[in-house]
Design a protein around this motif. Structure first.
Motif, PDB file in Angstrom:
ATOM      1  N   LEU A   1      -4.367  14.252 -11.451  1.00  0.00           N
ATOM      2  CA  LEU A   1      -3.545  13.194 -12.026  1.00  0.00           C
ATOM      3  C   LEU A   1      -4.257  12.549 -13.212  1.00  0.00           C
ATOM      4  N   PRO A   2      -3.519  12.074 -14.196  1.00  0.00           N
ATOM      5  CA  PRO A   2      -4.154  11.358 -15.316  1.00  0.00           C
ATOM      6  C   PRO A   2      -4.839  10.084 -14.805  1.00  0.00           C
TER       7      PRO A   2
ATOM      8  N   ARG B   1      -5.480   4.779 -12.016  1.00  0.00           N
ATOM      9  CA  ARG B   1      -5.855   3.378 -12.277  1.00  0.00           C
ATOM     10  C   ARG B   1      -4.731   2.441 -11.856  1.00  0.00           C
ATOM     11  N   GLN B   2      -3.499   2.756 -12.209  1.00  0.00           N
ATOM     12  CA  GLN B   2      -2.363   1.906 -11.854  1.00  0.00           C
ATOM     13  C   GLN B   2      -2.182   1.835 -10.341  1.00  0.00           C
TER      14      GLN B   2
ATOM     15  N   GLY C   1     -15.140   8.514 -13.194  1.00  0.00           N
ATOM     16  CA  GLY C   1     -14.020   8.197 -12.326  1.00  0.00           C
ATOM     17  C   GLY C   1     -13.307   6.947 -12.781  1.00  0.00           C
ATOM     18  N   VAL C   2     -12.453   6.459 -11.931  1.00  0.00           N
ATOM     19  CA  VAL C   2     -11.683   5.260 -12.207  1.00  0.00           C
ATOM     20  C   VAL C   2     -12.062   4.239 -11.146  1.00  0.00           C
ATOM     21  N   SER C   3     -12.261   2.996 -11.559  1.00  0.00           N
ATOM     22  CA  SER C   3     -12.589   1.959 -10.587  1.00  0.00           C
ATOM     23  C   SER C   3     -11.868   0.670 -10.936  1.00  0.00           C
TER      24      SER C   3
ATOM     25  N   ALA D   1       4.098   8.641  -5.096  1.00  0.00           N
ATOM     26  CA  ALA D   1       5.236   8.573  -6.025  1.00  0.00           C
ATOM     27  C   ALA D   1       4.894   9.268  -7.335  1.00  0.00           C
ATOM     28  N   ALA D   2       3.656   9.092  -7.800  1.00  0.00           N
ATOM     29  CA  ALA D   2       3.229   9.753  -9.045  1.00  0.00           C
ATOM     30  C   ALA D   2       3.183  11.267  -8.877  1.00  0.00           C
ATOM     31  N   VAL D   3       2.726  11.713  -7.726  1.00  0.00           N
ATOM     32  CA  VAL D   3       2.676  13.158  -7.459  1.00  0.00           C
ATOM     33  C   VAL D   3       4.085  13.722  -7.412  1.00  0.00           C
TER      34      VAL D   3
END
Length: 139
Positions: A22-23, A28-29, A76-78, A132-134
């Motif tokens: 995933l982007p 992040r969202q 990564g995203v945090s 939902a994003a997937v």
């Protein structure tokens, strides 16, 4: 102020596997949505004198290099949830003293109970947003 939450190891591994496809903006969202659950609870639990502490509780992410001097997780995203920066009523440097107490003042925890009380819900919100994003990406 640093609060360590345990018990997310398996969830984190699964999210990392999923996140690779995933982007970063989507991940992040989703993390921000889950963290907002904890932020809302922390605001509800924060003791109020002037309201500056309560009003300073926010969700920020790895794009904000400050995060009280803590960089995001490399590669990564945090997200960070808690008192951030200053408010119109002044700096909230004292948040850690409220949370943990001092020799002269009893602790009035608001972050730890918020995390402990809402971590399952925050996880569900995060997972639902990722799911939902997937689904959207699969369409």
């Amino acid at each position: 102020m640093t609060v360590k939450v345990t018990g997310f190891r398996d969830l984190n591994r699964k999210l990392e596997r999923l996140a690779k496809g995933l982007p970063a903006s989507v991940v992040r969202q989703a993390l921000r949505e889950g963290a907002q659950v904890i932020a809302d609870e922390a605001k509800r639990l924060a003791p109020v004198d002037t309201g500056a502490l309560r009003d300073s509780i926010a969700v920020t992410d790895d794009r904000d290099g400050k995060l009280y001097g803590r960089p995001g997780v490399e590669g990564g995203v945090s997200v960070y949830v808690g008192p951030v920066g200053s408010t119109d009523d002044g700096d909230v440097y004292y948040a850690k003293f409220v949370e943990f107490g001092t020799a002269r003042h009893v602790a009035q925890p608001f972050m730890r109970p918020a995390i402990q009380g809402r971590r399952d819900e925050a996880g569900r919100v995060t997972i639902a947003a990722l799911a939902a994003a997937v689904r959207k990406a699969a369409e």
